[in-house]
Design a protein around this motif. Structure first.
Motif, PDB file in Angstrom:
ATOM      1  N   GLU A  38      56.632  49.596  54.796  1.00 29.16           N
ATOM      2  CA  GLU A  38      57.867  48.870  54.821  1.00 29.16           C
ATOM      3  C   GLU A  38      58.178  48.407  53.456  1.00 29.16           C
ATOM      4  O   GLU A  38      57.179  48.297  52.583  1.00 29.16           O
ATOM      5  CB  GLU A  38      57.721  47.480  55.826  1.00 29.16           C
ATOM      6  CG  GLU A  38      57.550  48.050  57.160  1.00 29.16           C
ATOM      7  CD  GLU A  38      58.540  48.699  57.667  1.00 29.16           C
ATOM      8  OE1 GLU A  38      59.850  48.025  57.708  1.00 29.16           O
ATOM      9  OE2 GLU A  38      58.377  49.664  58.278  1.00 29.16           O
ATOM     10  N   ILE A  39      59.302  47.931  53.060  1.00 32.49           N
ATOM     11  CA  ILE A  39      59.889  47.494  51.821  1.00 32.49           C
ATOM     12  C   ILE A  39      58.774  46.168  51.507  1.00 32.49           C
ATOM     13  O   ILE A  39      58.798  45.438  52.402  1.00 32.49           O
ATOM     14  CB  ILE A  39      61.313  46.952  51.936  1.00 32.49           C
ATOM     15  CG1 ILE A  39      62.078  48.204  51.812  1.00 32.49           C
ATOM     16  CG2 ILE A  39      61.596  46.126  50.610  1.00 32.49           C
ATOM     17  CD1 ILE A  39      63.545  47.937  51.855  1.00 32.49           C
ATOM     18  N   ALA A  40      58.282  46.255  50.318  1.00 32.80           N
ATOM     19  CA  ALA A  40      57.219  45.145  49.862  1.00 32.80           C
ATOM     20  C   ALA A  40      57.362  44.789  48.435  1.00 32.80           C
ATOM     21  O   ALA A  40      57.859  45.975  47.684  1.00 32.80           O
ATOM     22  CB  ALA A  40      55.918  45.371  50.403  1.00 32.80           C
ATOM     23  N   ILE A  47      60.830  53.388  49.218  1.00 34.22           N
ATOM     24  CA  ILE A  47      59.846  53.581  50.251  1.00 34.22           C
ATOM     25  C   ILE A  47      60.844  55.011  50.655  1.00 34.22           C
ATOM     26  O   ILE A  47      60.291  55.668  51.843  1.00 34.22           O
ATOM     27  CB  ILE A  47      59.865  52.797  51.281  1.00 34.22           C
ATOM     28  CG1 ILE A  47      61.333  52.530  51.903  1.00 34.22           C
ATOM     29  CG2 ILE A  47      59.261  51.578  50.907  1.00 34.22           C
ATOM     30  CD1 ILE A  47      61.391  51.402  53.264  1.00 34.22           C
ATOM     31  N   VAL A  48      61.746  55.410  50.197  1.00 36.67           N
ATOM     32  CA  VAL A  48      62.579  56.452  50.822  1.00 36.67           C
ATOM     33  C   VAL A  48      62.616  57.840  49.798  1.00 36.67           C
ATOM     34  O   VAL A  48      62.320  57.376  48.611  1.00 36.67           O
ATOM     35  CB  VAL A  48      64.100  56.093  50.912  1.00 36.67           C
ATOM     36  CG1 VAL A  48      64.841  56.096  49.665  1.00 36.67           C
ATOM     37  CG2 VAL A  48      64.880  57.134  51.865  1.00 36.67           C
ATOM     38  N   ASN A  49      62.586  58.710  50.481  1.00 38.87           N
ATOM     39  CA  ASN A  49      62.462  60.099  49.575  1.00 38.87           C
ATOM     40  C   ASN A  49      63.864  60.322  48.942  1.00 38.87           C
ATOM     41  O   ASN A  49      65.089  59.965  49.573  1.00 38.87           O
ATOM     42  CB  ASN A  49      62.430  61.303  50.347  1.00 38.87           C
ATOM     43  CG  ASN A  49      60.759  61.347  50.911  1.00 38.87           C
ATOM     44  OD1 ASN A  49      59.840  60.672  50.409  1.00 38.87           O
ATOM     45  ND2 ASN A  49      60.793  61.918  52.129  1.00 38.87           N
ATOM     46  N   PRO A 230      62.868  65.270  54.433  1.00 34.44           N
ATOM     47  CA  PRO A 230      63.331  63.914  55.245  1.00 34.44           C
ATOM     48  C   PRO A 230      63.545  62.592  54.605  1.00 34.44           C
ATOM     49  O   PRO A 230      63.250  62.468  53.263  1.00 34.44           O
ATOM     50  CB  PRO A 230      62.011  63.780  56.203  1.00 34.44           C
ATOM     51  CG  PRO A 230      61.064  64.023  55.230  1.00 34.44           C
ATOM     52  CD  PRO A 230      61.400  65.093  54.402  1.00 34.44           C
ATOM     53  N   ALA A 231      64.168  61.779  55.246  1.00 34.43           N
ATOM     54  CA  ALA A 231      64.256  60.286  54.766  1.00 34.43           C
ATOM     55  C   ALA A 231      62.998  59.729  54.249  1.00 34.43           C
ATOM     56  O   ALA A 231      62.496  59.012  53.240  1.00 34.43           O
ATOM     57  CB  ALA A 231      65.182  59.354  55.466  1.00 34.43           C
ATOM     58  N   PHE A 232      61.881  59.881  55.178  1.00 30.45           N
ATOM     59  CA  PHE A 232      60.686  59.274  55.166  1.00 30.45           C
ATOM     60  C   PHE A 232      59.696  60.524  55.510  1.00 30.45           C
ATOM     61  O   PHE A 232      59.831  61.141  56.349  1.00 30.45           O
ATOM     62  CB  PHE A 232      60.378  58.319  56.104  1.00 30.45           C
ATOM     63  CG  PHE A 232      61.274  57.158  56.066  1.00 30.45           C
ATOM     64  CD1 PHE A 232      61.188  56.151  54.796  1.00 30.45           C
ATOM     65  CD2 PHE A 232      62.548  56.731  56.544  1.00 30.45           C
ATOM     66  CE1 PHE A 232      62.338  55.034  54.780  1.00 30.45           C
ATOM     67  CE2 PHE A 232      63.472  55.725  56.461  1.00 30.45           C
ATOM     68  CZ  PHE A 232      63.404  54.990  55.506  1.00 30.45           C
ATOM     69  N   GLY A 233      58.271  60.466  54.822  1.00 31.00           N
ATOM     70  CA  GLY A 233      57.687  61.225  55.154  1.00 31.00           C
ATOM     71  C   GLY A 233      57.135  62.541  54.281  1.00 31.00           C
ATOM     72  O   GLY A 233      58.127  62.493  53.171  1.00 31.00           O
ATOM     73  N   ARG A 234      56.596  63.436  54.511  1.00 33.19           N
ATOM     74  CA  ARG A 234      56.138  64.570  53.748  1.00 33.19           C
ATOM     75  C   ARG A 234      57.367  65.627  53.616  1.00 33.19           C
ATOM     76  O   ARG A 234      58.209  65.606  54.625  1.00 33.19           O
ATOM     77  CB  ARG A 234      55.011  64.984  54.204  1.00 33.19           C
ATOM     78  CG  ARG A 234      54.822  65.534  55.609  1.00 33.19           C
ATOM     79  CD  ARG A 234      53.666  66.436  56.061  1.00 33.19           C
ATOM     80  NE  ARG A 234      53.620  66.575  57.800  1.00 33.19           N
ATOM     81  CZ  ARG A 234      54.299  67.629  58.138  1.00 33.19           C
ATOM     82  NH1 ARG A 234      55.376  68.553  57.461  1.00 33.19           N
ATOM     83  NH2 ARG A 234      54.321  67.665  59.619  1.00 33.19           N
TER      84      ARG A 234
END
Length: 305
Positions: A38-40, A47-49, A230-234
């Motif tokens: 998460e955003i931290a 956090i986003v691609n 993707p937005a998130f992930g590999r």
């Protein structure tokens, strides 16, 4: 999507959150991979691609970053790959991790494009998101960030001929996926899917009712993409869309079963587990919320019937 963040930003966090080097996805297509979680403060919200496509006449960037500073770093990362100018930046959705870097692009005369309904949603709520990020990530991280007005909005799919390379903007999902865009590079078969696709990451159904998302996934899979950002992930391929479609099917099926069994909403958090997806990033933060929304949608539909 205004997600809560917490903690103090220190020098270690600043070093950890440095913008990564661009990764080559396909010839002329690059990605800056976001950090998991998460955003931290430790990740400064990165956090986003983010992705960009280089053509003979320039560059198209997809996602502007979480802050003005992040936007500047994205522009600098593009400059390490090519001296060709950035012609425009596409923001795929009205979400806090991708919109606030737009000011850095506009400061350089680079136009910002969004979906029409996404732009309306951004204008309505992202001021609150920005205040939250300033409070939690600090003024140093968010300095110069603001809610921009896009230079162009669109509401349907269309070809994009700005860099001398065949691109297509895709606006699937209709009203069930408001304000979402994806970009297809036809030269390499690379789909930059925005928030519509994540890999090994639970989707956030906060702004949609979930019914139209599987249809949007089918439309994206029909592109037969070879590479998928993707937005998130590999980085993956169109085959990775199947796992996300399975999540939606399992979510709806389980919610329907619980509703038919008379399980009340108060019992839902303890009864909605989907072990197949428990290892996905964001499961603890998002899955119960998604199950709650799916349950309420089905309950509402049953009343309408």
């Amino acid at each position: 999507m205004c997600a809560p963040v917490s903690g103090a930003l220190g020098a270690v966090g600043l070093a950890f959150a440095a913008t990564p080097a661009p990764v080559a996805v396909a010839p002329g297509v690059y990605a800056l991979i976001g950090q998991p979680g998460e955003i931290a403060p430790a990740n400064m919200g990165r956090i986003v691609n983010v992705a960009f496509v280089v053509g003979p006449r320039g560059v198209v960037v997809v996602e502007s970053g979480v802050s003005f500073r992040h936007g500047e770093e994205i522009i600098a990362a593009v400059g390490r790959i090519t001296r060709k100018p950035i012609r425009l930046v596409v923001i795929t959705r009205p979400s806090q991790e991708v919109v606030f870097g737009a000011a850095a692009f506009q400061a350089r005369g680079i136009p910002v494009w969004m979906h029409r309904s996404g732009a309306a949603l951004m204008a309505a709520r992202c001021g609150t998101c920005l205040r939250t990020l300033r409070d939690e990530l600090g003024e140093r991280t968010m300095a110069g960030s603001r809610v921009v007005e896009p230079d162009r909005v669109l509401s349907k799919s269309q070809p994009l001929d700005v860099i001398g390379r065949r691109l297509a903007l895709i606006a699937p999902g209709g009203e069930d996926a408001p304000g979402t865009l994806a970009l297809l590079d036809e030269t390499t078969g690379t789909l930059i899917a925005g928030s519509l696709v994540s890999i090994d990451h639970i989707p956030d159904l906060r702004d949609v009712d979930g019914k139209g998302w599987p249809e949007a996934l089918a439309a994206l899979k029909a592109t037969k993409c070879i590479h998928l950002v993707p937005a998130f992930g590999r980085i993956g391929s169109c085959a990775d869309i199947d796992a996300l479609a399975r999540y939606f099917a399992a979510l709806d099926g389980h919610a329907r079963t619980l509703l038919a069994a008379g399980v009340g909403l108060a019992e839902l958090p303890a009864r909605c587990d989907l072990p197949e997806f428990a290892a996905w990033d964001g499961y603890a933060a998002l899955h119960v919320q998604n199950a709650n929304r799916a349950y309420l949608r089905m309950e509402r539909d049953s009343f309408n019937d």
